[in-house]
Design a protein around this motif. Structure first.
Motif, PDB file in Angstrom:
ATOM      1  N   GLN A   1     -41.952  16.913  21.288  1.00  0.00           N
ATOM      2  CA  GLN A   1     -42.099  15.518  20.863  1.00  0.00           C
ATOM      3  C   GLN A   1     -41.062  14.595  21.496  1.00  0.00           C
ATOM      4  O   GLN A   1     -39.855  14.804  21.359  1.00  0.00           O
ATOM      5  CB  GLN A   1     -41.982  15.425  19.341  1.00  0.00           C
ATOM      6  CG  GLN A   1     -42.108  14.025  18.781  1.00  0.00           C
ATOM      7  CD  GLN A   1     -43.492  13.432  18.989  1.00  0.00           C
ATOM      8  OE1 GLN A   1     -44.488  14.060  18.648  1.00  0.00           O
ATOM      9  NE2 GLN A   1     -43.564  12.232  19.535  1.00  0.00           N
ATOM     10  N   ILE A   2     -41.539  13.554  22.169  1.00  0.00           N
ATOM     11  CA  ILE A   2     -40.654  12.513  22.678  1.00  0.00           C
ATOM     12  C   ILE A   2     -40.281  11.577  21.535  1.00  0.00           C
ATOM     13  O   ILE A   2     -41.142  11.131  20.779  1.00  0.00           O
ATOM     14  CB  ILE A   2     -41.331  11.713  23.809  1.00  0.00           C
ATOM     15  CG1 ILE A   2     -41.482  12.580  25.057  1.00  0.00           C
ATOM     16  CG2 ILE A   2     -40.538  10.445  24.136  1.00  0.00           C
ATOM     17  CD1 ILE A   2     -42.181  11.885  26.210  1.00  0.00           C
ATOM     18  N   VAL A   3     -38.984  11.282  21.421  1.00  0.00           N
ATOM     19  CA  VAL A   3     -38.504  10.353  20.404  1.00  0.00           C
ATOM     20  C   VAL A   3     -37.684   9.243  21.055  1.00  0.00           C
ATOM     21  O   VAL A   3     -38.019   8.062  20.954  1.00  0.00           O
ATOM     22  CB  VAL A   3     -37.651  11.088  19.341  1.00  0.00           C
ATOM     23  CG1 VAL A   3     -37.079  10.085  18.334  1.00  0.00           C
ATOM     24  CG2 VAL A   3     -38.480  12.145  18.619  1.00  0.00           C
ATOM     25  N   ASP A   4     -36.591   9.614  21.725  1.00  0.00           N
ATOM     26  CA  ASP A   4     -35.706   8.656  22.375  1.00  0.00           C
ATOM     27  C   ASP A   4     -35.475   9.145  23.797  1.00  0.00           C
ATOM     28  O   ASP A   4     -34.704  10.088  24.023  1.00  0.00           O
ATOM     29  CB  ASP A   4     -34.386   8.566  21.597  1.00  0.00           C
ATOM     30  CG  ASP A   4     -33.395   7.585  22.193  1.00  0.00           C
ATOM     31  OD1 ASP A   4     -33.509   7.268  23.389  1.00  0.00           O
ATOM     32  OD2 ASP A   4     -32.489   7.144  21.463  1.00  0.00           O
ATOM     33  N   MET A   5     -36.134   8.541  24.759  1.00  0.00           N
ATOM     34  CA  MET A   5     -36.082   9.009  26.136  1.00  0.00           C
ATOM     35  C   MET A   5     -34.670   8.964  26.713  1.00  0.00           C
ATOM     36  O   MET A   5     -34.233   9.884  27.394  1.00  0.00           O
ATOM     37  CB  MET A   5     -37.027   8.183  27.003  1.00  0.00           C
ATOM     38  CG  MET A   5     -38.462   8.660  26.996  1.00  0.00           C
ATOM     39  SD  MET A   5     -38.689  10.233  27.877  1.00  0.00           S
ATOM     40  CE  MET A   5     -38.411   9.714  29.582  1.00  0.00           C
ATOM     41  N   HIS A   6     -33.949   7.893  26.435  1.00  0.00           N
ATOM     42  CA  HIS A   6     -32.613   7.744  27.011  1.00  0.00           C
ATOM     43  C   HIS A   6     -31.695   8.867  26.531  1.00  0.00           C
ATOM     44  O   HIS A   6     -30.988   9.511  27.327  1.00  0.00           O
ATOM     45  CB  HIS A   6     -32.029   6.378  26.635  1.00  0.00           C
ATOM     46  CG  HIS A   6     -30.762   6.044  27.377  1.00  0.00           C
ATOM     47  ND1 HIS A   6     -29.520   6.486  26.957  1.00  0.00           N
ATOM     48  CD2 HIS A   6     -30.545   5.330  28.515  1.00  0.00           C
ATOM     49  CE1 HIS A   6     -28.594   6.045  27.792  1.00  0.00           C
ATOM     50  NE2 HIS A   6     -29.189   5.356  28.744  1.00  0.00           N
ATOM     51  N   GLN A   7     -31.718   9.130  25.245  1.00  0.00           N
ATOM     52  CA  GLN A   7     -30.883  10.184  24.679  1.00  0.00           C
ATOM     53  C   GLN A   7     -31.311  11.555  25.193  1.00  0.00           C
ATOM     54  O   GLN A   7     -30.485  12.418  25.522  1.00  0.00           O
ATOM     55  CB  GLN A   7     -30.960  10.141  23.152  1.00  0.00           C
ATOM     56  CG  GLN A   7     -29.982  11.079  22.456  1.00  0.00           C
ATOM     57  CD  GLN A   7     -30.107  11.022  20.941  1.00  0.00           C
ATOM     58  OE1 GLN A   7     -30.932  10.291  20.402  1.00  0.00           O
ATOM     59  NE2 GLN A   7     -29.297  11.803  20.250  1.00  0.00           N
ATOM     60  N   SER A   8     -32.610  11.776  25.280  1.00  0.00           N
ATOM     61  CA  SER A   8     -33.134  13.046  25.757  1.00  0.00           C
ATOM     62  C   SER A   8     -32.742  13.294  27.210  1.00  0.00           C
ATOM     63  O   SER A   8     -32.339  14.411  27.577  1.00  0.00           O
ATOM     64  CB  SER A   8     -34.658  13.072  25.612  1.00  0.00           C
ATOM     65  OG  SER A   8     -35.201  14.289  26.062  1.00  0.00           O
ATOM     66  N   GLU A   9     -32.858  12.278  28.046  1.00  0.00           N
ATOM     67  CA  GLU A   9     -32.492  12.411  29.456  1.00  0.00           C
ATOM     68  C   GLU A   9     -31.005  12.702  29.615  1.00  0.00           C
ATOM     69  O   GLU A   9     -30.591  13.481  30.480  1.00  0.00           O
ATOM     70  CB  GLU A   9     -32.868  11.148  30.216  1.00  0.00           C
ATOM     71  CG  GLU A   9     -34.355  10.908  30.370  1.00  0.00           C
ATOM     72  CD  GLU A   9     -35.058  12.025  31.105  1.00  0.00           C
ATOM     73  OE1 GLU A   9     -34.549  12.463  32.166  1.00  0.00           O
ATOM     74  OE2 GLU A   9     -36.102  12.494  30.619  1.00  0.00           O
TER      75      GLU A   9
END
Length: 285
Positions: free
Chosen positions: A97-105
């Motif tokens: 599940q994608i939630v916060d792209m910036h944090q995930s990257e």
């Protein structure tokens, strides 16, 4: 769709399974003018398309509700469906599940950098340092994310214990659903879609969307660094829904359905299907 045949057939013993090649990808890309589609390649339009697909399925199969299962980028559309049309769904099933792209990257980059240091990989370190700070404050570029993904994937963040996706390289060629023309369109369509959607996707943040009116199931790979399992799990701990459950796949990264297909099927049958079975909306045993 061209690789789904490798894991999907057992699902069809319990569900009517419908795959969707979105605009700008797969068979849809192969069947349309890329130039004509360009102005419509937006997340807003994709969400509208997802609505239309679900409306079509509910009408065609005479169903009040269906299940929506989404993976990776698809979870952006799936979660929006669950938020806006909970009455259409028995449950929403988010996979990676994608939630916060910036944090995930950011987390994925740190993982790749850490692994490169541990293994003394000077080439990886040089490439990863060349895109620092990553992802940065501006738009996420294709060049930067390609370098990050190259090394995240190499160190098993895509498929656990594997350094590439080559283990499934020939699956598309054997697909019963795809012609050679369709197969040849997979990579150009993927690049076309990324070029149009990556910028808006990089700004995506579902952190404050935590209240849902339909059941939510999350399937997460314990080693997923393509879409951070940490971000997904932290967000899910704050989710409120009529029913919610998080299932960990301990030997998977991002491709759970291929990495642990038996366990994946088990959860679909034992934990998702009962939402329909409880109201008698399943085929006879």
């Amino acid at each position: 769709m061209p690789t789904a045949w490798t894991f999907q057939k057992p699902w069809e013993d319990y569900f009517t399974v419908v795959q969707w090649d979105q605009r700008g990808a797969g068979k849809t890309y192969a069947s349309n003018s890329a130039q004509a589609l360009a102005s419509t390649m937006t997340i807003t339009q994709m969400n509208s398309d997802a609505d239309a697909v679900v409306r079509y399925l509910r009408t065609t199969f005479h169903k009040n509700k269906i299940f929506v299962l989404a993976n990776s980028w698809g979870t952006v559309l799936g979660l929006t469906l669950a938020q806006q049309h909970p009455d259409w769904l028995y449950a929403y099933i988010g996979v990676g599940q994608i939630v916060d792209m910036h944090q995930s990257e950011t987390i994925g980059y740190a993982f790749a950098l850490r692994e490169a240091r541990v293994h003394g990989n000077s080439n990886a370190l040089r490439q990863l340092r060349s895109i620092a700070p990553y992802p940065g404050l501006g738009p996420l570029s294709l060049e930067k994310i390609s370098i990050q993904r190259r090394w995240v994937n190499y160190y098993g963040g895509l498929a656990y214990g594997r350094s590439s996706y080559n283990f499934d390289a020939n699956a598309e060629e054997l697909s019963p659903e795809y012609t050679q023309h369709d197969v040849d369109s997979v990579d150009p369509g993927g690049l076309y879609s990324i070029k149009h959607l990556l910028g808006p996707l990089g700004k995506l943040d579902f952190e404050n969307i935590t209240t849902f009116k339909c059941p939510i199931l999350l399937f997460e790979g314990r080693h997923d660094y393509v879409v951070s399992f940490e971000v997904s799990a932290n967000w899910f701990s704050r989710v409120h829904a009529p029913s919610k459950r998080l299932f960990w796949f301990e030997n998977s990264s991002h491709l759970l359905y291929e990495e642990e297909p038996g366990r994946f099927l088990l959860h679909l049958v034992n934990d998702a299907r009962p939402f329909a079975a409880d109201v008698g909306d399943v085929a006879p045993g």
